[in-house]
Design a protein around this motif. Structure first.
Motif, mmCIF file in Angstrom:
data_model
loop_
_atom_site.group_PDB
_atom_site.id
_atom_site.type_symbol
_atom_site.label_atom_id
_atom_site.label_comp_id
_atom_site.label_asym_id
_atom_site.label_seq_id
_atom_site.Cartn_x
_atom_site.Cartn_y
_atom_site.Cartn_z
ATOM 1 N N GLN A 39 -5.325 5.482 -12.453
ATOM 2 C CA GLN A 39 -5.786 6.404 -11.419
ATOM 3 C C GLN A 39 -6.275 5.618 -10.201
ATOM 4 O OE1 GLN A 39 -5.839 9.801 -11.412
ATOM 5 N NE2 GLN A 39 -4.894 9.947 -13.422
ATOM 6 N N LYS A 40 -5.834 6.026 -9.034
ATOM 7 C CA LYS A 40 -6.191 5.325 -7.801
ATOM 8 C C LYS A 40 -7.413 6.000 -7.169
ATOM 9 C CE LYS A 40 -2.090 5.888 -5.997
ATOM 10 N NZ LYS A 40 -1.387 6.498 -7.143
ATOM 11 N N PHE A 41 -8.471 5.217 -6.972
ATOM 12 C CA PHE A 41 -9.704 5.732 -6.388
ATOM 13 C C PHE A 41 -10.077 4.958 -5.127
ATOM 14 C CE2 PHE A 41 -10.271 7.447 -10.620
ATOM 15 C CZ PHE A 41 -10.972 8.637 -10.412
ATOM 16 N N ARG A 42 -10.369 5.692 -4.072
ATOM 17 C CA ARG A 42 -10.953 5.047 -2.898
ATOM 18 C C ARG A 42 -12.360 4.578 -3.263
ATOM 19 N NH1 ARG A 42 -14.943 4.769 0.338
ATOM 20 N NH2 ARG A 42 -15.924 6.261 -1.053
ATOM 21 N N MET A 43 -12.664 3.375 -2.853
ATOM 22 C CA MET A 43 -13.994 2.843 -3.155
ATOM 23 C C MET A 43 -14.442 1.990 -1.981
ATOM 24 S SD MET A 43 -13.787 -0.610 -3.907
ATOM 25 C CE MET A 43 -12.333 -1.529 -3.395
ATOM 26 N N GLY A 44 -15.750 1.659 -1.975
ATOM 27 C CA GLY A 44 -16.272 1.023 -0.784
ATOM 28 C C GLY A 44 -16.959 -0.312 -0.953
ATOM 29 N N GLY A 45 -16.912 -0.928 -2.131
ATOM 30 C CA GLY A 45 -17.626 -2.186 -2.260
ATOM 31 C C GLY A 45 -17.318 -2.892 -3.561
ATOM 32 N N LEU A 51 -16.126 -2.082 -11.397
ATOM 33 C CA LEU A 51 -16.170 -0.987 -12.358
ATOM 34 C C LEU A 51 -14.787 -0.388 -12.564
ATOM 35 C CD1 LEU A 51 -19.444 0.818 -11.284
ATOM 36 C CD2 LEU A 51 -18.983 -0.070 -13.576
ATOM 37 N N LEU A 52 -14.121 -0.056 -11.472
ATOM 38 C CA LEU A 52 -12.804 0.574 -11.568
ATOM 39 C C LEU A 52 -11.787 -0.362 -12.207
ATOM 40 C CD1 LEU A 52 -12.666 2.322 -8.079
ATOM 41 C CD2 LEU A 52 -12.841 3.463 -10.295
ATOM 42 N N THR A 53 -11.789 -1.627 -11.799
ATOM 43 C CA THR A 53 -10.816 -2.578 -12.318
ATOM 44 C C THR A 53 -10.961 -2.764 -13.820
ATOM 45 O OG1 THR A 53 -10.721 -3.760 -10.204
ATOM 46 C CG2 THR A 53 -9.988 -4.950 -12.167
ATOM 47 N N GLU A 54 -12.209 -2.950 -14.283
ATOM 48 C CA GLU A 54 -12.421 -3.194 -15.710
ATOM 49 C C GLU A 54 -12.226 -1.932 -16.547
ATOM 50 O OE1 GLU A 54 -15.492 -5.683 -17.078
ATOM 51 O OE2 GLU A 54 -15.504 -6.950 -15.274
ATOM 52 N N VAL A 58 -7.341 1.899 -10.480
ATOM 53 C CA VAL A 58 -6.838 1.104 -9.359
ATOM 54 C C VAL A 58 -7.753 1.327 -8.150
ATOM 55 C CG1 VAL A 58 -4.892 0.670 -7.828
ATOM 56 C CG2 VAL A 58 -4.479 1.368 -10.205
ATOM 57 N N PRO A 59 -8.530 0.309 -7.752
ATOM 58 C CA PRO A 59 -9.410 0.467 -6.592
ATOM 59 C C PRO A 59 -8.638 0.344 -5.286
ATOM 60 C CG PRO A 59 -9.656 -1.731 -7.505
ATOM 61 C CD PRO A 59 -8.705 -1.002 -8.411
ATOM 62 N N VAL A 60 -8.935 1.229 -4.344
ATOM 63 C CA VAL A 60 -8.335 1.184 -3.013
ATOM 64 C C VAL A 60 -9.488 1.101 -2.015
ATOM 65 C CG1 VAL A 60 -6.910 2.364 -1.312
ATOM 66 C CG2 VAL A 60 -6.344 2.534 -3.751
ATOM 67 N N ALA A 61 -9.644 -0.041 -1.386
ATOM 68 C CA ALA A 61 -10.777 -0.266 -0.492
ATOM 69 C C ALA A 61 -10.579 0.465 0.833
ATOM 70 C CB ALA A 61 -10.959 -1.760 -0.243
ATOM 71 N N VAL A 75 -2.250 8.840 -1.201
ATOM 72 C CA VAL A 75 -2.428 7.411 -1.452
ATOM 73 C C VAL A 75 -3.389 7.191 -2.609
ATOM 74 C CG1 VAL A 75 -3.297 5.244 -0.475
ATOM 75 C CG2 VAL A 75 -1.892 6.777 0.918
ATOM 76 N N VAL A 76 -4.409 8.037 -2.716
ATOM 77 C CA VAL A 76 -5.366 7.935 -3.821
ATOM 78 C C VAL A 76 -5.437 9.264 -4.556
ATOM 79 C CG1 VAL A 76 -6.749 6.148 -2.701
ATOM 80 C CG2 VAL A 76 -7.351 8.554 -2.369
ATOM 81 N N ASP A 77 -5.870 9.198 -5.806
ATOM 82 C CA ASP A 77 -6.033 10.402 -6.629
ATOM 83 C C ASP A 77 -7.449 10.947 -6.558
ATOM 84 O OD1 ASP A 77 -3.345 10.147 -7.910
ATOM 85 O OD2 ASP A 77 -4.237 8.308 -8.716
#
Length: 215
Positions: A39-45, A51-54, A58-61, A75-77
């Motif tokens: 699952q692709k998540f927008r994230m900010g830091g 957290l998302l990677t482990e 899929v982190p999307v900055a 682009v993100v879910d």
């Protein structure tokens, strides 16, 4: 805290958090760790990224201001936000499924600081005026505002028909496992930066937070 080497060269005026960040999705509610895979998540830091990677997501900055565009274009879910951020960034139509962690999926500390040289260059009267509304006073105002905004936003989303579920014990345990490694790495980095006992510092901050929150 102002005496720590990390704050050399700046005048620390206040510290605050936005409130526990949560998992928000556009199509499904995440209730089990394996649902995060791919699952692709927008994230900010970096905290959110690890957290998302482990957890095999899929982190999307991208900044929160880009969340709507990323969600609408596919682009993100999903996207990581506090509840107030979902409302304040007008993402109610894009994020309709919410997984609530009682203490937050993540959190982050933010600080308000001023360049030390500029601070020293202010008139004494101006420094005193700023100091009077800074420090714990500014931090209390910050915390009070977000303590009110987050539950209000959550209630508004629930009333709008959004699905809000509490994270399962299995999902919380998976997050806690990642957290243990993150804290260990942080403690090691803190020691390298000159903090003699980072674990004691963390527990002291946690105890003080609990004390102030109860007031």
């Amino acid at each position: 805290m102002r005496d720590l080497p990390a704050f050399d060269g700046v005048e620390l005026l206040g510290i605050g958090m936005f409130g526990g960040g949560q998992l928000h999705h556009g199509r499904e509610t995440i209730t089990a760790p394996d649902q995060l895979a791919g699952q692709k998540f927008r994230m900010g830091g970096p905290i959110q990224e690890r957290l998302l990677t482990e957890l095999c997501a899929v982190p999307v900055a991208a900044p929160a201001s880009k969340a709507y565009e990323l969600l609408e274009s596919g682009v993100v879910d999903g996207s990581l936000h506090t509840f107030e951020s979902v409302v304040n960034f007008r993402l109610e139509d894009s994020l309709t499924q919410h997984t609530l962690f009682p203490e937050g999926f993540y959190d982050a500390t933010f600080l308000v600081a001023m360049n030390g040289a500029r601070w020293d260059g202010l008139l004494r009267a101006d420094r005193d005026a700023i100091a009077a509304i800074s420090g714990e006073e500014l931090s209390r105002v910050w915390g009070t505002a977000f303590d009110a905004q987050n539950p209000a936003a959550r209630d508004a989303l629930a009333e709008a028909g959004h699905e809000i579920v509490e994270a399962t014990l299995e999902l919380i345990a998976a997050v806690d496992e990642v957290r243990v490694g993150m804290v260990a790495d942080w403690a090691e980095a803190a020691r390298a930066a000159g903090v003699a006992d980072p674990e004691a510092l963390m527990e002291g901050c946690r105890a003080r937070y609990v004390d102030i929150s109860a007031q």
